[in-house]
Scaffold this motif. Structure first.
Motif, PDB file in Angstrom:
ATOM      1  N   LEU A 238       0.842  -1.190   0.000  1.00 16.50           N
ATOM      2  CA  LEU A 238       0.000   0.000   0.000  1.00 16.50           C
ATOM      3  C   LEU A 238       0.882   1.246   0.000  1.00 16.50           C
ATOM      4  O   LEU A 238       1.788   1.376   0.834  1.00 16.50           O
ATOM      5  N   LYS A 239       0.643   2.149  -0.930  1.00 17.24           N
ATOM      6  CA  LYS A 239       1.464   3.356  -1.077  1.00 17.24           C
ATOM      7  C   LYS A 239       1.539   4.114   0.246  1.00 17.24           C
ATOM      8  O   LYS A 239       0.526   4.409   0.866  1.00 17.24           O
ATOM      9  N   GLY A 240       2.763   4.414   0.653  1.00 15.45           N
ATOM     10  CA  GLY A 240       2.979   5.238   1.838  1.00 15.45           C
ATOM     11  C   GLY A 240       2.837   4.514   3.163  1.00 15.45           C
ATOM     12  O   GLY A 240       3.025   5.115   4.216  1.00 15.45           O
ATOM     13  N   PHE A 241       2.515   3.207   3.137  1.00 15.80           N
ATOM     14  CA  PHE A 241       2.295   2.494   4.391  1.00 15.80           C
ATOM     15  C   PHE A 241       3.564   2.442   5.235  1.00 15.80           C
ATOM     16  O   PHE A 241       3.525   2.652   6.442  1.00 15.80           O
ATOM     17  N   ASP A 242       4.716   2.175   4.596  1.00  7.14           N
ATOM     18  CA  ASP A 242       5.957   2.070   5.351  1.00  7.14           C
ATOM     19  C   ASP A 242       6.319   3.391   6.032  1.00  7.14           C
ATOM     20  O   ASP A 242       6.694   3.403   7.206  1.00  7.14           O
ATOM     21  N   ALA A 243       6.175   4.512   5.333  1.00  6.66           N
ATOM     22  CA  ALA A 243       6.482   5.816   5.928  1.00  6.66           C
ATOM     23  C   ALA A 243       5.503   6.140   7.060  1.00  6.66           C
ATOM     24  O   ALA A 243       5.902   6.651   8.116  1.00  6.66           O
ATOM     25  N   TRP A 244       4.219   5.844   6.848  1.00  9.37           N
ATOM     26  CA  TRP A 244       3.218   6.077   7.891  1.00  9.37           C
ATOM     27  C   TRP A 244       3.529   5.246   9.130  1.00  9.37           C
ATOM     28  O   TRP A 244       3.476   5.735  10.265  1.00  9.37           O
ATOM     29  N   LEU A 245       3.870   3.977   8.936  1.00  6.53           N
ATOM     30  CA  LEU A 245       4.164   3.091  10.054  1.00  6.53           C
ATOM     31  C   LEU A 245       5.415   3.547  10.795  1.00  6.53           C
ATOM     32  O   LEU A 245       5.456   3.532  12.026  1.00  6.53           O
TER      33      LEU A 245
ATOM     34  N   GLY B 232       7.831   5.308  15.435  1.00  2.22           N
ATOM     35  CA  GLY B 232       9.107   5.931  15.770  1.00  2.22           C
ATOM     36  C   GLY B 232      10.288   4.996  15.533  1.00  2.22           C
ATOM     37  O   GLY B 232      11.308   5.083  16.205  1.00  2.22           O
ATOM     38  N   LEU B 233      10.135   4.096  14.560  1.00  2.00           N
ATOM     39  CA  LEU B 233      11.182   3.137  14.214  1.00  2.00           C
ATOM     40  C   LEU B 233      11.384   3.142  12.703  1.00  2.00           C
ATOM     41  O   LEU B 233      10.436   3.371  11.960  1.00  2.00           O
ATOM     42  N   PRO B 234      12.608   2.837  12.249  1.00  2.00           N
ATOM     43  CA  PRO B 234      12.775   2.679  10.805  1.00  2.00           C
ATOM     44  C   PRO B 234      12.022   1.437  10.325  1.00  2.00           C
ATOM     45  O   PRO B 234      11.990   0.418  11.007  1.00  2.00           O
ATOM     46  N   VAL B 235      11.386   1.563   9.167  1.00  3.33           N
ATOM     47  CA  VAL B 235      10.624   0.461   8.572  1.00  3.33           C
ATOM     48  C   VAL B 235      11.232   0.156   7.217  1.00  3.33           C
ATOM     49  O   VAL B 235      11.421   1.061   6.402  1.00  3.33           O
ATOM     50  N   GLU B 236      11.538  -1.116   6.997  1.00  2.00           N
ATOM     51  CA  GLU B 236      12.128  -1.550   5.735  1.00  2.00           C
ATOM     52  C   GLU B 236      11.181  -2.520   5.046  1.00  2.00           C
ATOM     53  O   GLU B 236      10.668  -3.438   5.678  1.00  2.00           O
ATOM     54  N   GLN B 237      10.970  -2.306   3.763  1.00  2.00           N
ATOM     55  CA  GLN B 237      10.210  -3.253   2.955  1.00  2.00           C
ATOM     56  C   GLN B 237      11.132  -4.421   2.626  1.00  2.00           C
ATOM     57  O   GLN B 237      12.253  -4.220   2.166  1.00  2.00           O
ATOM     58  N   MET B 238      10.664  -5.621   2.887  1.00  2.00           N
ATOM     59  CA  MET B 238      11.449  -6.799   2.530  1.00  2.00           C
ATOM     60  C   MET B 238      11.134  -7.191   1.099  1.00  2.00           C
ATOM     61  O   MET B 238       9.971  -7.205   0.711  1.00  2.00           O
ATOM     62  N   ALA B 239      12.159  -7.505   0.359  1.00  2.00           N
ATOM     63  CA  ALA B 239      11.978  -8.024  -0.990  1.00  2.00           C
ATOM     64  C   ALA B 239      12.071  -9.541  -0.898  1.00  2.00           C
ATOM     65  O   ALA B 239      13.156 -10.089  -0.754  1.00  2.00           O
ATOM     66  N   VAL B 240      10.933 -10.214  -0.936  1.00  2.00           N
ATOM     67  CA  VAL B 240      10.922 -11.673  -0.793  1.00  2.00           C
ATOM     68  C   VAL B 240      10.859 -12.379  -2.141  1.00  2.00           C
ATOM     69  O   VAL B 240      11.012 -13.593  -2.203  1.00  2.00           O
ATOM     70  N   GLU B 241      10.644 -11.631  -3.211  1.00  2.00           N
ATOM     71  CA  GLU B 241      10.517 -12.245  -4.528  1.00  2.00           C
ATOM     72  C   GLU B 241      11.724 -13.079  -4.919  1.00  2.00           C
ATOM     73  O   GLU B 241      11.568 -14.139  -5.526  1.00  2.00           O
TER      74      GLU B 241
END
Length: 169
Positions: A127-134, A139-148
């Motif tokens: 979902l667009k912007g979900f990582d930045a919102w979370l 108050g923690l860095p959020v990283e998208q995992m690339a599982v592909e």
């Protein structure tokens, strides 16, 4: 290092606290990306009009707008940005509360204290912007995992397993 792994599926989420490859706590709340779609389907009165979006309309708006909304007039389809945000706010609040609850219970007896980052995966995590919102909300860095590379494009159902395995890397 303590890591929070969050897999957002369509109907459920998996939330886990991982330290040195060991799962300290895993929870599976019945809250997924479909919860946002359902929230958008609620009946809303805008001016003199009553709007109720179909599943398809709500899903399209969710994918189009996500959480990266500009403060401009108008908005996604027949809804204003303010109305869109008001409809999804309760679900977003639930997500934050569930993740915070996982962190609290998963780290209460751990000597390393609080997690240092969040690994995000699953179809709902796109979902667009979900990582930045979370990240702002926790108050923690959020990283998208690339599982592909591990699972292929069509196997997001095992993303959390990859996250648990990769949490120490």
């Amino acid at each position: 290092e303590l890591v929070v792994v969050v897999e957002l599926g369509a109907r459920r989420s998996l939330m886990a606290i991982v330290a040195r490859g060991e799962v300290l706590l895993a929870r599976e709340p019945a809250l997924g990306s479909d919860s946002l779609t359902e929230a958008l389907m609620g009946q809303v009165t805008v001016g003199q009009d009553t709007i109720q979006l179909s599943w398809e309309e709500a899903e399209r708006l969710k994918r189009q707008w996500g959480l990266h909304l500009e403060e401009e007039a108008g908005g996604p389809g027949r809804l204003s940005v303010a109305t869109y945000r008001a409809l999804i706010a309760p679900v977003l609040g639930q997500w934050l509360e569930e993740i915070r609850r996982t962190i609290t219970f998963g780290t209460q007896d751990h000597p390393e204290g609080e997690p240092r980052r969040v690994l995000l995966c699953g179809s709902g995590a796109q979902l667009k912007g979900f990582d930045a919102w979370l990240s702002r909300g926790l108050g923690l860095p959020v990283e998208q995992m690339a599982v592909e590379p591990f699972l292929g494009q069509d196997r997001p159902d095992f993303a959390a397993v990859c996250g648990l395995l990769l949490a120490d890397e």
